[in-house]
Enzyme design. Structure first.
Site, PDB file in Angstrom:
ATOM      1  CD  GLU A 105      -2.782  -0.954   2.570  1.00  0.00           C
ATOM      2  OE1 GLU A 105      -3.761  -1.717   2.678  1.00  0.00           O
ATOM      3  OE2 GLU A 105      -2.476  -0.125   3.457  1.00  0.00           O
ATOM      4  CB  CYS A 118       1.164   7.309   3.982  1.00  0.00           C
ATOM      5  SG  CYS A 118       1.298   6.115   5.326  1.00  0.00           S
ATOM      6  CB  CYS A 125       3.272  -5.263   9.941  1.00  0.00           C
ATOM      7  SG  CYS A 125       4.146  -4.532  11.353  1.00  0.00           S
ATOM      8  CB  CYS A 129      -0.294  -3.420  16.600  1.00  0.00           C
ATOM      9  SG  CYS A 129       1.432  -2.895  16.822  1.00  0.00           S
ATOM     10  CB  CYS A 132      -2.551  -2.694  13.276  1.00  0.00           C
ATOM     11  SG  CYS A 132      -1.801  -2.307  11.683  1.00  0.00           S
ATOM     12  CD  GLU A 173       9.069  -0.827  13.626  1.00  0.00           C
ATOM     13  OE1 GLU A 173      10.008  -0.017  13.435  1.00  0.00           O
ATOM     14  OE2 GLU A 173       8.024  -0.534  14.230  1.00  0.00           O
ATOM     15  CB  CYS A 344      -2.116   1.576   7.860  1.00  0.00           C
ATOM     16  SG  CYS A 344      -0.755   0.499   7.436  1.00  0.00           S
TER      17      CYS A 344
END
Length: 354
Positions: A105, A118, A125, A129, A132, A173, A344
């Protein structure tokens, strides 16, 4: 920065040569000379890659037809658009397909005076989290520097407008892909022409990486995704926090300020009834008193995978007021593009297989 000159070997087979996107003027000049071409071809190649947006060496008309045919199998390193979603506020989220078929993305966020991109640094990832969408999708791999730079060029070309700001806040990250991120920052600064002070790198916090990042002598903004004012709650929201206590993270952030002289931004996603209570605001203020920092409060953007909710306006304003009363520099950042699933991870999870 790790040089790619050793990788650009004239005797190497075309498929073993890394993508040219991300290489500096000096690196490209050395490479064309290795190909038996005059040095000025390096400047031409640099201009066509970074300013004319060429996607194939075969399209560089100032090169001879014979040399272009010899270079036909060498990749510049551009992605292809897989899908896009356009929000009512002008924000555009892109799903970009990479050479190996993976989808990443990127988001273009326009305003009157700037165009912000962005960018993602990983496919998926590994941080997982709890709130997320990207973390729910798992981790595939790190992005190369060319795949990061490509996102910026893609948005700039699509908007036909110069990118002014970059935030490393997309998928992944960044400090788990440190070398590619550092190389991309230097390329975006020196080759694309975006000031370092207009670049922000967001991290959830990886032990020792903030300290190492500080020693790179960059002028970028460091944004730490905090999301909780105490260790127990942070572990609930961010599994990696179990291995990196909050006290150690704050110690490393203070070292960052001492080394760079630049303040740290702390990002705090507000989750209704979870981390948005008055006592949470007081705990956060206690950590940040006397700290050269700024807090970005981010009202949560709901996703289907979990049941967290966005706080009410009263709760958001109350949290903000407490921090201000405690003399903490703070502002509320409202996300753009919500009606286009531009938070995101949202769009990739829905459209990657379209």
């Amino acid at each position: 920065m790790t040089s790619v000159l050793s990788q650009f070997d004239i005797s190497a087979k075309p498929q073993s040569i890394p993508p040219l996107l991300g290489a500096s003027l000096d690196e490209l000049t050395t490479w064309v000379q290795q190909q038996g071409q005059p040095g000025y071809r390096g400047k031409q190649l640099h201009d066509w890659i970074y300013h004319k947006g060429v996607r194939s060496l075969a399209d560089i008309s100032v090169f001879s037809k014979q040399w272009r045919s010899e270079l036909a199998e060498i990749a510049i390193g551009r992605s292809t658009e897989h899908y896009r979603s356009v929000a009512s506020d002008g924000t555009i989220k892109y799903l970009l397909q990479l050479d190996d078929g993976q989808i990443v993305e990127a988001v273009g966020i326009p305003s009157d005076n700037r165009l912000t991109v962005c960018v993602s640094t990983q496919v998926g990832c590994p941080m997982a989290c709890d709130f997320c969408a990207t973390g729910k999708g798992g981790f595939q791999r790190n992005l190369g520097r060319h795949e990061i730079v490509d996102q910026v060029l893609t948005v700039q070309e699509d908007f036909q407008r110069r990118v002014s700001n970059i935030v490393f806040m997309g998928m992944g990250e960044p400090l788990l892909n440190t070398q590619s991120v550092l190389d991309a920052i230097r390329c975006l600064n020196q080759d694309v022409g975006i000031g370092q002070r207009n670049i922000t790198v967001s991290t959830v916090g990886i032990r020792d990486r903030i300290r190492l990042f500080a020693r790179e002598n960059l002028q970028v903004t460091l944004a730490v995704s905090l999301h909780a004012p105490n260790q127990g709650l942070r572990e609930q929201l961010i599994p990696s926090a179990r291995a990196y206590p909050l006290r150690d993270l704050f110690t490393e952030c203070r070292e960052y300020v001492e080394i760079t002289g630049r303040r740290v931004t702390f990002e705090y996603v507000l989750l209704a009834g979870v981390n948005d209570l008055p006592e949470h605001a007081m705990q956060l203020a206690k950590h940040l008193r006397g700290f050269q920092s700024h807090v970005n409060l981010i009202p949560y953007n709901p996703i289907s995978e979990v049941d967290y909710q966005r706080p009410s306006s009263d709760r958001i304003n109350g949290f903000l007021a407490i921090l201000k009363q405690q003399n903490i520099a703070v502002s509320v950042r409202y996300s753009r593009g919500l009606d286009a699933d531009a938070a995101c991870g949202q769009l990739r999870s829905q459209k990657a297989n379209v």
